[in-house]
Design an enzyme around this catalytic site. Structure first.
Site, PDB file in Angstrom:
ATOM      1  N   LYS A  38       0.837  -1.203   0.000  1.00  0.00           N
ATOM      2  CA  LYS A  38       0.000   0.000   0.000  1.00  0.00           C
ATOM      3  C   LYS A  38       0.869   1.249   0.000  1.00  0.00           C
ATOM      4  O   LYS A  38       2.093   1.183   0.201  1.00  0.00           O
ATOM      5  CB  LYS A  38      -0.912  -0.007   1.229  1.00  0.00           C
ATOM      6  CG  LYS A  38      -0.174   0.059   2.555  1.00  0.00           C
ATOM      7  CD  LYS A  38      -1.127   0.006   3.730  1.00  0.00           C
ATOM      8  CE  LYS A  38      -0.354   0.064   5.055  1.00  0.00           C
ATOM      9  NZ  LYS A  38      -1.256   0.050   6.221  1.00  0.00           N
ATOM     10  N   TYR A 264      13.680  31.806   4.486  1.00  0.00           N
ATOM     11  CA  TYR A 264      12.500  32.538   4.926  1.00  0.00           C
ATOM     12  C   TYR A 264      12.535  32.859   6.419  1.00  0.00           C
ATOM     13  O   TYR A 264      12.967  32.046   7.239  1.00  0.00           O
ATOM     14  CB  TYR A 264      11.241  31.724   4.628  1.00  0.00           C
ATOM     15  CG  TYR A 264      10.872  31.655   3.162  1.00  0.00           C
ATOM     16  CD1 TYR A 264      10.686  32.815   2.415  1.00  0.00           C
ATOM     17  CD2 TYR A 264      10.697  30.424   2.540  1.00  0.00           C
ATOM     18  CE1 TYR A 264      10.345  32.752   1.073  1.00  0.00           C
ATOM     19  CE2 TYR A 264      10.347  30.347   1.196  1.00  0.00           C
ATOM     20  CZ  TYR A 264      10.169  31.516   0.468  1.00  0.00           C
ATOM     21  OH  TYR A 264       9.824  31.441  -0.856  1.00  0.00           O
TER      22      TYR A 264
END
Length: 369
Positions: A38, A264
């Site tokens: 999965k 940032y």
């Protein structure tokens, strides 16, 4: 092996084969093996991984959702596929693509019977999930008779397996709870088997269950994280080999003077004259902001370079002041010099979250066995 010239995830099929064989070696020969593929095979490539595991002889696959099973079928996978969390709106697709649903509640069971009967199915293989304490999906002990009554009144389906899921098989402090789960599973499954009159497969062991509770292997086991190289145990991890290595390159190097900031919000200011390298990978690729501001780092020429400043969407920066490197040099995020578990732990998370978070825009390169 050629050096990375862009951001890539190398998938080593030799390591996958090693892990599969190691886990198989813990089992009796007659115990079947279900491989969990999965979530894009835990962040790798579900088709590539499934094809290799099919070649190695796995008996079953498991996916979370119907769309994942359809993708495998459309790419030639013929091994039985258990869908762990099917939704009622996908039941016709399940039958169309010969997938096998986990039926975990009365409503789901009734709805699948109705769909199977409408499609004129007979003895369609299904899997019954029992809730033994994880409390996510599954029938409780007082619902066994109800499950049997619904199955008994139709010939549209046949129980291929009965299973449950261990909540803490890697945690020895929860050993009493885990043994209680195993005992409850044994009791519940045999109650249903006596009513059915035939013997489905039984499975409760995940990777840590295979290693720590071999007495609970029953007739099949499931392994996900172990196949990809992680044992959830510092004594087991060295015996497994992570199959994925995440690599990138240095795009640019800046020389900054003491006090200049990086990234940032100016979260990092260099304490002295420094060299800062920019890498083409960021939180949109799966390396989240939790790894920024020196919580984690990368390796360049086998030397550690801490991540500085906030991780950006497509970019992160590392301090390479003490490393002899240049633009274009290869950078290892994890794999090789850095075990993925150590990288994940540096960010306060686990290997599962790290490896399943590597986004699809990162190029996959397959290294054959």
């Amino acid at each position: 092996m050629p050096k990375a010239n862009e951001t890539v995830l190398e998938i080593n099929l030799g390591n996958l084969a090693h892990n599969y064989r190691y886990l198989r070696s813990k089992l009796d020969e007659d115990v079947k093996f279900l491989s969990v593929v999965k979530a894009f095979a835990y962040g790798n490539d579900s088709v590539v991984i499934a094809k290799k595991l099919e070649e190695l002889g796995t008996d079953y696959f498991a996916v979370a959702y119907v769309s994942e099973g359809i993708q495998l079928r459309e790419n030639g996978i013929t091994t039985p596929i258990l869908v762990l969390h099917p939704q009622m709106g996908n039941f016709e697709e399940i039958i169309e693509h010969c997938l096998e649903p986990n039926l975990y509640s009365e409503k789901i069971l009734i709805n699948f019977i109705e769909t199977a009967e409408a499609k004129n199915q007979k003895n369609y293989p299904v899997h019954i999930k029992l809730n033994t304490g994880l409390n996510r999906l599954g029938f409780d002990a007082n619902e066994i008779s109800k499950v049997y009554d619904l199955i008994e009144n139709t010939n549209s389906l046949k129980v291929r397996s009965i299973f449950s899921h261990l909540a803490a098989s890697e945690d020895w402090e929860e050993r009493e709870f885990t043994i209680g789960q195993i005992d409850l599973f044994r009791k519940m499954s045999w109650e249903l088997i006596e009513k059915l009159g035939y013997q489905p497969l039984l499975h409760i062991c995940n990777t840590s269950g295979i290693i720590n509770y071999p007495q609970a292997a029953f007739s099949m086991v499931r392994s996900g994280i172990g196949l990809y190289g992680y044992g959830n145990d510092e004594n087991v991890d060295p015996k497994l080999k992570p199959i994925g290595s995440l690599k990138t390159v240095i795009s640019q190097i800046h020389k900054l003077e003491k006090g200049e900031s990086v990234g940032y919000n100016r979260k990092y200011k260099v304490p002295k004259t420094s060299r800062i390298a920019t890498l083409p990978i960021g939180h949109a690729d799966g390396i989240n902001r939790i790894y920024g501001n020196e919580k984690a780092g990368v390796f360049i020429h086998d030397q550690y370079a801490p991540i500085v400043g906030n991780v950006c969407m497509d970019i992160l920066m590392v301090n390479v002041t003490e490393i002899d490197c240049e633009e274009g040099d290869e950078v290892v995020i994890f794999g090789g010099s850095q075990h993925p578990v150590k990288f994940a732990e540096a960010g306060g998370t686990i290997s599962y979250e790290l490896i399943t978070g590597i986004q699809h825009r990162v190029k996959r390169i397959v290294i054959p066995e």
